[in-house]
Design a protein around this motif. Structure first.
Motif, PDB file in Angstrom:
ATOM      1  N   ASN A   1     -42.334 -74.931 -12.274  1.00 16.39           N
ATOM      2  CA  ASN A   1     -41.609 -74.961 -13.542  1.00 16.39           C
ATOM      3  C   ASN A   1     -42.569 -74.811 -14.716  1.00 16.39           C
ATOM      4  O   ASN A   1     -43.565 -75.515 -14.795  1.00 16.39           O
ATOM      5  CB  ASN A   1     -40.877 -76.289 -13.694  1.00 16.39           C
ATOM      6  CG  ASN A   1     -39.418 -76.222 -13.291  1.00 16.39           C
ATOM      7  OD1 ASN A   1     -38.871 -75.138 -13.106  1.00 16.39           O
ATOM      8  ND2 ASN A   1     -38.810 -77.369 -13.151  1.00 16.39           N
ATOM      9  N   LEU A  55     -34.204 -73.822 -24.036  1.00 16.84           N
ATOM     10  CA  LEU A  55     -33.278 -74.652 -23.283  1.00 16.84           C
ATOM     11  C   LEU A  55     -32.283 -75.221 -24.285  1.00 16.84           C
ATOM     12  O   LEU A  55     -32.675 -75.698 -25.355  1.00 16.84           O
ATOM     13  CB  LEU A  55     -34.004 -75.791 -22.562  1.00 16.84           C
ATOM     14  CG  LEU A  55     -33.091 -76.805 -21.869  1.00 16.84           C
ATOM     15  CD1 LEU A  55     -32.276 -76.147 -20.761  1.00 16.84           C
ATOM     16  CD2 LEU A  55     -33.886 -77.953 -21.320  1.00 16.84           C
ATOM     17  N   GLN A  89     -25.610 -78.288 -15.319  1.00 21.96           N
ATOM     18  CA  GLN A  89     -26.136 -77.012 -15.820  1.00 21.96           C
ATOM     19  C   GLN A  89     -24.969 -76.032 -15.898  1.00 21.96           C
ATOM     20  O   GLN A  89     -24.042 -76.099 -15.092  1.00 21.96           O
ATOM     21  CB  GLN A  89     -27.189 -76.438 -14.867  1.00 21.96           C
ATOM     22  CG  GLN A  89     -28.360 -77.337 -14.588  1.00 21.96           C
ATOM     23  CD  GLN A  89     -29.448 -77.320 -15.636  1.00 21.96           C
ATOM     24  OE1 GLN A  89     -30.252 -78.212 -15.654  1.00 21.96           O
ATOM     25  NE2 GLN A  89     -29.507 -76.354 -16.500  1.00 21.96           N
ATOM     26  N   LYS A  96     -28.427 -70.200 -20.771  1.00 24.18           N
ATOM     27  CA  LYS A  96     -28.411 -71.329 -19.839  1.00 24.18           C
ATOM     28  C   LYS A  96     -28.320 -72.618 -20.666  1.00 24.18           C
ATOM     29  O   LYS A  96     -29.052 -72.782 -21.642  1.00 24.18           O
ATOM     30  CB  LYS A  96     -29.685 -71.365 -19.002  1.00 24.18           C
ATOM     31  CG  LYS A  96     -29.877 -70.141 -18.146  1.00 24.18           C
ATOM     32  CD  LYS A  96     -29.050 -70.237 -16.905  1.00 24.18           C
ATOM     33  CE  LYS A  96     -29.337 -69.066 -15.989  1.00 24.18           C
ATOM     34  NZ  LYS A  96     -28.206 -68.776 -15.133  1.00 24.18           N
ATOM     35  N   SER A 126     -39.513 -80.211 -18.413  1.00 21.98           N
ATOM     36  CA  SER A 126     -38.958 -79.073 -17.668  1.00 21.98           C
ATOM     37  C   SER A 126     -38.258 -79.521 -16.383  1.00 21.98           C
ATOM     38  O   SER A 126     -37.274 -78.923 -15.966  1.00 21.98           O
ATOM     39  CB  SER A 126     -40.056 -78.061 -17.343  1.00 21.98           C
ATOM     40  OG  SER A 126     -41.070 -78.665 -16.575  1.00 21.98           O
ATOM     41  N   GLU A 127     -38.744 -80.602 -15.781  1.00 19.28           N
ATOM     42  CA  GLU A 127     -38.110 -81.149 -14.581  1.00 19.28           C
ATOM     43  C   GLU A 127     -37.021 -82.164 -14.940  1.00 19.28           C
ATOM     44  O   GLU A 127     -35.961 -82.181 -14.318  1.00 19.28           O
ATOM     45  CB  GLU A 127     -39.143 -81.832 -13.696  1.00 19.28           C
ATOM     46  CG  GLU A 127     -40.143 -80.885 -13.064  1.00 19.28           C
ATOM     47  CD  GLU A 127     -41.224 -81.629 -12.290  1.00 19.28           C
ATOM     48  OE1 GLU A 127     -40.890 -82.642 -11.633  1.00 19.28           O
ATOM     49  OE2 GLU A 127     -42.387 -81.199 -12.358  1.00 19.28           O
ATOM     50  N   THR A 130     -33.685 -80.623 -15.765  1.00 17.68           N
ATOM     51  CA  THR A 130     -33.106 -79.729 -14.764  1.00 17.68           C
ATOM     52  C   THR A 130     -32.188 -80.563 -13.877  1.00 17.68           C
ATOM     53  O   THR A 130     -32.620 -81.554 -13.285  1.00 17.68           O
ATOM     54  CB  THR A 130     -34.208 -79.068 -13.905  1.00 17.68           C
ATOM     55  OG1 THR A 130     -35.041 -78.290 -14.769  1.00 17.68           O
ATOM     56  CG2 THR A 130     -33.613 -78.182 -12.837  1.00 17.68           C
TER      57      THR A 130
END
Length: 168
Positions: A1, A55, A89, A96, A126-127, A130
């Protein structure tokens, strides 16, 4: 990621749940957590206003049409029990998005604080942001806590030993 440098948070000011004070405080907490990890946060009222390469986190009550569209397109039921939350998501046009939604202001606050807590626990943004599978949570109990303390044999023993009190 790859690491995240910029995040857009979409807040519909016409959404009564989103405009509540507990939700605003939770958004501030998420904002601060992201800033402490070097992520620049911008807020917008619509997804169209947010840059496509960032994001996008949509913060919305479950009755919000944007939230309902994302849930419906992913075949996820709208959680309508008090204090329920959903993290999922999705896609809006070609963008996205991550939807943080709640059935009421407590549910939405818990959804946002879940994201902030992940970051505060040291998970890279980033994790932490998600969500591979939808997270749908509803409290198992109607009452989350009891605010009554046992302080005196004289005044509290009767209610403390009452089975009817504990069943209500």
């Amino acid at each position: 990621n790859k690491s995240i440098q910029n995040i857009s948070i979409i807040i519909d000011n016409d959404d009564k749940i989103t405009s509540s004070n507990p939700v605003r405080l939770a958004i501030d907490e998420l904002h601060e957590s992201l800033n402490q990890n070097g992520v620049k946060v911008s807020t917008y009222q619509t997804v169209d206003a947010a840059p496509a390469d960032e994001l996008i986190i949509i913060v919305a009550g479950s009755t919000n049409s944007l939230a309902q569209n994302i849930l419906k397109s992913n075949n996820v039921p709208v959680a309508d029990a008090p204090e329920s939350l959903v993290l999922i998501q999705g896609d809006i046009s070609v963008k996205k998005v991550l939807l943080a939604s709640g059935s009421d202001y407590n549910g939405l606050m818990y959804a946002i604080l879940e994201l902030a807590d992940r970051i505060q626990c040291g998970i890279p943004p980033s994790e932490a942001l998600t969500v591979a599978e939808p997270i749908i949570e509803t409290p198992a109990l109607k009452i989350r806590s009891i605010y009554r303390t046992f302080t005196s044999d004289v005044t509290d023993k009767e209610w403390y030993n009452s089975k009817a009190f504990w069943r209500s």
